[in-house]
Design a protein around this motif. Structure first.
Motif, PDB file in Angstrom:
ATOM      1  N   GLN A 150      67.382  33.788  65.812  1.00 47.86           N
ATOM      2  CA  GLN A 150      66.488  35.478  65.544  1.00 47.86           C
ATOM      3  C   GLN A 150      66.773  35.374  63.977  1.00 47.86           C
ATOM      4  O   GLN A 150      65.974  35.865  63.695  1.00 47.86           O
ATOM      5  N   ASP A 153      63.374  33.294  62.476  1.00 45.30           N
ATOM      6  CA  ASP A 153      62.222  34.436  63.046  1.00 45.30           C
ATOM      7  C   ASP A 153      62.246  35.289  62.363  1.00 45.30           C
ATOM      8  O   ASP A 153      61.230  35.778  62.041  1.00 45.30           O
ATOM      9  N   SER A 156      60.554  33.701  58.970  1.00 41.40           N
ATOM     10  CA  SER A 156      59.462  33.225  59.265  1.00 41.40           C
ATOM     11  C   SER A 156      58.322  35.100  59.101  1.00 41.40           C
ATOM     12  O   SER A 156      57.604  34.500  58.562  1.00 41.40           O
ATOM     13  N   LYS A 157      59.206  35.809  59.922  1.00 41.02           N
ATOM     14  CA  LYS A 157      57.699  37.127  59.933  1.00 41.02           C
ATOM     15  C   LYS A 157      58.635  38.035  58.847  1.00 41.02           C
ATOM     16  O   LYS A 157      57.205  38.289  57.852  1.00 41.02           O
TER      17      LYS A 157
END
Length: 184
Positions: A150, A153, A156-157
């Motif tokens: 998580q 993620d 990265s976003k």
């Protein structure tokens, strides 16, 4: 450890805080600080620390802690959220005062803002490293892979949103250290 990614962020943030401390000392001694140092300091503070790192905590770690029974509106999470807001406000002030400094050469407000930022963020990182992350490791046992995925993620976003990579910020940090050492 489910907080490993966040601890790595802290190491990067601490490198920038050290560079900011040298910048602060140079400003106090009357040394002119170029845009090539101030712009990356502000970018890192506003974007990596606030958007990326705090985003990882607020969108991944804190919700996981809530699911594990830690309340959001009181206690450690509430304190961290409040301190994230203070960090953001100081970074915004620092953005304004650095632009004013580059325009006019007046360093008084910039010195106050950098000093406030270093003091606040240093204390905040200490609380996270020595209190919050210790509690998180205890409460989130067995969820390391899920939390790490998580966090990765969200990072990265957030970096895509900023148009940068982690490597960009790591290079920025190294370049900042080198540029400041040339002024010393």
């Amino acid at each position: 450890m489910s907080t490993e990614s966040l601890r790595k962020d802290h190491l990067l943030i601490e490198k920038v805080l050290k560079s900011m401390q040298v910048t602060l000392e140079l400003l106090r001694s009357g040394k002119k600080i170029p845009e090539s140092i101030l712009v990356p300091v502000v970018d890192f503070s506003k974007n990596f620390t606030d958007v990326c790192h705090h985003g990882k905590e607020e969108e991944s770690l804190f919700p996981a802690l809530e699911r594990a029974g830690m309340p959001r509106h009181m206690g450690p999470i509430a304190v961290m959220l409040m301190e994230h807001q203070v960090t953001k406000q100081i970074a915004q002030r620092m953005d304004v005062s650095s632009k004013e400094y580059l325009r006019s050469g007046s360093s008084e407000q910039l010195v106050r803002d950098i000093s406030d930022y270093i003091e606040h963020v240093s204390a905040h990182l200490w609380k996270e490293n020595n209190r919050l992350f210790v509690m998180a490791e205890m409460r989130l046992q067995g969820l390391t892979e899920e939390i790490t995925a998580q966090l990765d993620d969200v990072e990265s976003k957030k970096l895509i949103q900023l148009g940068k990579t982690r490597a960009d910020y790591e290079k920025m940090t190294d370049d900042l250290e080198q540029n400041i050492s040339k002024l010393n």
